[in-house]
Design a protein around this motif. Structure first.
Motif, PDB file in Angstrom:
ATOM      1  N   ASN A 164       0.827  -1.217   0.000  1.00 16.73           N
ATOM      2  CA  ASN A 164       0.000   0.000   0.000  1.00 16.73           C
ATOM      3  C   ASN A 164       0.855   1.259   0.000  1.00 16.73           C
ATOM      4  N   VAL A 165       1.924   1.273   0.795  1.00 20.54           N
ATOM      5  CA  VAL A 165       2.805   2.442   0.833  1.00 20.54           C
ATOM      6  C   VAL A 165       3.553   2.585  -0.489  1.00 20.54           C
ATOM      7  N   ASP A 166       4.055   1.479  -1.028  1.00 20.15           N
ATOM      8  CA  ASP A 166       4.785   1.527  -2.299  1.00 20.15           C
ATOM      9  C   ASP A 166       3.900   2.038  -3.423  1.00 20.15           C
ATOM     10  N   ASP A 167       2.633   1.647  -3.424  1.00 15.29           N
ATOM     11  CA  ASP A 167       1.732   2.050  -4.501  1.00 15.29           C
ATOM     12  C   ASP A 167       1.412   3.536  -4.428  1.00 15.29           C
ATOM     13  N   ILE A 168       1.214   4.054  -3.241  1.00 17.70           N
ATOM     14  CA  ILE A 168       0.971   5.495  -3.098  1.00 17.70           C
ATOM     15  C   ILE A 168       2.211   6.276  -3.507  1.00 17.70           C
ATOM     16  N   ARG A 169       3.387   5.797  -3.124  1.00 21.41           N
ATOM     17  CA  ARG A 169       4.625   6.467  -3.516  1.00 21.41           C
ATOM     18  C   ARG A 169       4.789   6.460  -5.039  1.00 21.41           C
ATOM     19  N   ARG A 170       4.317   5.416  -5.679  1.00 21.60           N
ATOM     20  CA  ARG A 170       4.462   5.290  -7.134  1.00 21.60           C
ATOM     21  C   ARG A 170       3.604   6.306  -7.884  1.00 21.60           C
ATOM     22  N   TYR A 171       2.453   6.655  -7.350  1.00 22.59           N
ATOM     23  CA  TYR A 171       1.511   7.497  -8.085  1.00 22.59           C
ATOM     24  C   TYR A 171       1.329   8.892  -7.487  1.00 22.59           C
ATOM     25  N   THR A 172       2.113   9.246  -6.496  1.00 23.04           N
ATOM     26  CA  THR A 172       2.026  10.587  -5.915  1.00 23.04           C
ATOM     27  C   THR A 172       3.428  11.169  -5.771  1.00 23.04           C
ATOM     28  N   ASN A 173       3.474  12.399  -5.264  1.00 24.58           N
ATOM     29  CA  ASN A 173       4.762  13.048  -5.013  1.00 24.58           C
ATOM     30  C   ASN A 173       5.299  12.771  -3.610  1.00 24.58           C
ATOM     31  N   MET A 174       4.560  12.031  -2.819  1.00 24.73           N
ATOM     32  CA  MET A 174       5.004  11.716  -1.461  1.00 24.73           C
ATOM     33  C   MET A 174       6.084  10.646  -1.500  1.00 24.73           C
ATOM     34  N   GLU A 175       7.146  10.875  -0.755  1.00 26.96           N
ATOM     35  CA  GLU A 175       8.261   9.939  -0.703  1.00 26.96           C
ATOM     36  C   GLU A 175       8.450   9.346   0.682  1.00 26.96           C
ATOM     37  N   ASP A 176       8.215  10.131   1.719  1.00 27.70           N
ATOM     38  CA  ASP A 176       8.449   9.665   3.075  1.00 27.70           C
ATOM     39  C   ASP A 176       7.381   8.662   3.497  1.00 27.70           C
ATOM     40  N   CYS A 177       7.819   7.515   4.017  1.00 29.13           N
ATOM     41  CA  CYS A 177       6.885   6.447   4.374  1.00 29.13           C
ATOM     42  C   CYS A 177       5.946   6.867   5.495  1.00 29.13           C
ATOM     43  N   THR A 178       6.482   7.556   6.486  1.00 25.89           N
ATOM     44  CA  THR A 178       5.629   7.949   7.609  1.00 25.89           C
ATOM     45  C   THR A 178       4.603   9.000   7.192  1.00 25.89           C
ATOM     46  N   ASP A 179       4.969   9.884   6.254  1.00 29.12           N
ATOM     47  CA  ASP A 179       4.001  10.853   5.738  1.00 29.12           C
ATOM     48  C   ASP A 179       2.838  10.139   5.062  1.00 29.12           C
ATOM     49  N   ILE A 180       3.170   9.078   4.323  1.00 30.70           N
ATOM     50  CA  ILE A 180       2.121   8.324   3.627  1.00 30.70           C
ATOM     51  C   ILE A 180       1.207   7.641   4.636  1.00 30.70           C
ATOM     52  N   MET A 181       1.783   7.041   5.674  1.00 28.59           N
ATOM     53  CA  MET A 181       0.955   6.366   6.673  1.00 28.59           C
ATOM     54  C   MET A 181       0.127   7.361   7.479  1.00 28.59           C
ATOM     55  N   GLU A 182       0.657   8.549   7.702  1.00 26.29           N
ATOM     56  CA  GLU A 182      -0.130   9.577   8.375  1.00 26.29           C
ATOM     57  C   GLU A 182      -1.327   9.991   7.515  1.00 26.29           C
ATOM     58  N   LYS A 183      -1.129  10.046   6.199  1.00 30.20           N
ATOM     59  CA  LYS A 183      -2.244  10.348   5.305  1.00 30.20           C
ATOM     60  C   LYS A 183      -3.290   9.235   5.331  1.00 30.20           C
ATOM     61  N   MET A 184      -2.847   7.977   5.429  1.00 34.87           N
ATOM     62  CA  MET A 184      -3.793   6.863   5.533  1.00 34.87           C
ATOM     63  C   MET A 184      -4.667   7.020   6.770  1.00 34.87           C
ATOM     64  N   LEU A 185      -4.057   7.433   7.872  1.00 35.47           N
ATOM     65  CA  LEU A 185      -4.838   7.654   9.082  1.00 35.47           C
ATOM     66  C   LEU A 185      -5.820   8.800   8.884  1.00 35.47           C
ATOM     67  N   GLU A 186      -5.380   9.847   8.196  1.00 33.21           N
ATOM     68  CA  GLU A 186      -6.279  10.978   7.927  1.00 33.21           C
ATOM     69  C   GLU A 186      -7.419  10.567   7.010  1.00 33.21           C
ATOM     70  N   TRP A 187      -7.097   9.727   6.010  1.00 30.11           N
ATOM     71  CA  TRP A 187      -8.123   9.250   5.078  1.00 30.11           C
ATOM     72  C   TRP A 187      -8.970   8.130   5.669  1.00 30.11           C
ATOM     73  N   ARG A 188      -8.500   7.533   6.771  1.00 28.85           N
ATOM     74  CA  ARG A 188      -9.175   6.414   7.426  1.00 28.85           C
ATOM     75  C   ARG A 188      -9.300   5.212   6.503  1.00 28.85           C
ATOM     76  N   HIS A 189      -8.226   4.967   5.779  1.00 25.30           N
ATOM     77  CA  HIS A 189      -8.210   3.834   4.850  1.00 25.30           C
ATOM     78  C   HIS A 189      -6.768   3.354   4.721  1.00 25.30           C
ATOM     79  N   CYS A 190      -6.530   2.046   4.945  1.00 27.86           N
ATOM     80  CA  CYS A 190      -5.149   1.560   4.928  1.00 27.86           C
ATOM     81  C   CYS A 190      -4.670   1.169   3.536  1.00 27.86           C
ATOM     82  N   ILE A 191      -5.579   1.002   2.573  1.00 30.40           N
ATOM     83  CA  ILE A 191      -5.176   0.695   1.194  1.00 30.40           C
ATOM     84  C   ILE A 191      -6.022   1.559   0.258  1.00 30.40           C
ATOM     85  N   PRO A 192      -5.773   2.847   0.198  1.00 27.80           N
ATOM     86  CA  PRO A 192      -6.653   3.753  -0.555  1.00 27.80           C
ATOM     87  C   PRO A 192      -6.590   3.590  -2.066  1.00 27.80           C
TER      88      PRO A 192
END
Length: 289
Positions: free
Chosen positions: A179-207
């Protein structure tokens, strides 16, 4: 040969401070690892893996390290047990006996390693993208026939990916990193913890599932929606270790942990169940003259 910990969890004891020692003895840890990549002929991390086994068995390090290792109550391996092996996917009729034996050697090595580990501590094993499991998420537990020795132990648990569990009232939720690798592939986010923080904000672990990440089709409900915030959110198979502490709008405290691939960054992450502190333990096999 040495061990490195970036932080020292728990309290140190001064003479006469028995209460602090009692508090320290009550602390328990969950160890997170990922990406052993067994079967990778170009890798040279086998000594680090032996060090990790000795550490979890209490046979490595001085008394402080052994005392810390004795408080590990569970080890979670977040995927990446095997290196992607094309020989395993070839039809048996086209593979020689020698090729079949070579293809099965990493699986035997994984069974031997995990059975040794499970004799000392409870082990949860999750499938990863290159492991012999179904491709679509949620991935089902690895078949017990892959681990003829480890699967006989009551302390060895084959888990799904994502994997949710609780230890002493502390809830964990994590994946093997797709899930983290896929978000990194299609967005400008690179930091893993930033991506997981966004998952918590979105309330979805595999958006990104099922658009760009294969997922089993569910009709009535989405099992990846986060109804409750876990205490620890982790992802395996990442380029490096990173962590952050997230404060929710209702007072929630969530620890995010990016677990590096052990084959490239030999690190085991210890999560303190009392403080949610994440401590990386690095296994350095460099021998200084």
């Amino acid at each position: 040969v040495s061990l490195h910990a970036s932080t020292s969890p728990g309290k140190t004891r001064d003479d006469g401070q028995g209460e602090e020692q009692e508090e320290e003895e009550e602390e328990k840890y969950v160890a997170l690892m990922s990406g052993f990549s067994l079967g990778d002929e170009g890798s040279s991390h086998h000594l680090q893996m032996e060090m990790m086994l000795d550490y979890c068995s209490g046979l490595l390090g001085a008394e402080p390290e052994q005392r810390l290792a004795s408080r590990i109550v569970r080890v979670v391996v977040a995927g990446g047990i095997l290196k992607g092996n094309a020989s395993l996917s070839q039809p048996t009729a086209y593979a020689s006996v020698r090729e079949q034996a070579m293809a099965l050697t990493p699986i035997r090595d994984a069974d031997s390693m995990l059975s040794d580990l499970a004799q000392n501590v409870h082990v949860d094993i999750m499938p990863g993208v290159a492991d012999p499991a179904n491709y679509s998420l949620p991935q089902q537990p690895l078949h017990p026939c892959l681990f003829p020795h480890a699967a006989t132990l009551s302390t060895f648990t084959r888990c799904t990916n994502p994997h949710a569990f609780s230890v002493d009232g502390v809830s964990f939720l994590g994946t093997s990193g797709q899930n983290v690798d896929d978000i990194r592939r299609y967005t400008n986010m690179e930091d893993c913890t930033d991506i997981m923080e966004k998952m918590l904000e979105w309330r979805h672990c595999i958006p990104t599932a099922p658009d760009s990440l294969a997922a089993y089709p569910y009709c009535d409900a989405d099992p990846f929606i986060l109804d409750e915030a876990p205490h620890v959110l982790f992802a395996g198979g990442q380029p490096k270790f990173s962590t952050s502490l997230v404060k929710g709008p209702q007072g929630q405290t969530i620890r995010t942990v990016a677990i590096p691939e052990f084959s490239t960054v030999p690190v085991m992450v210890l999560v303190n169940l009392k403080t949610l502190e994440a401590t990386p333990i690095e296994f350095d096999a460099v021998i200084n003259a």
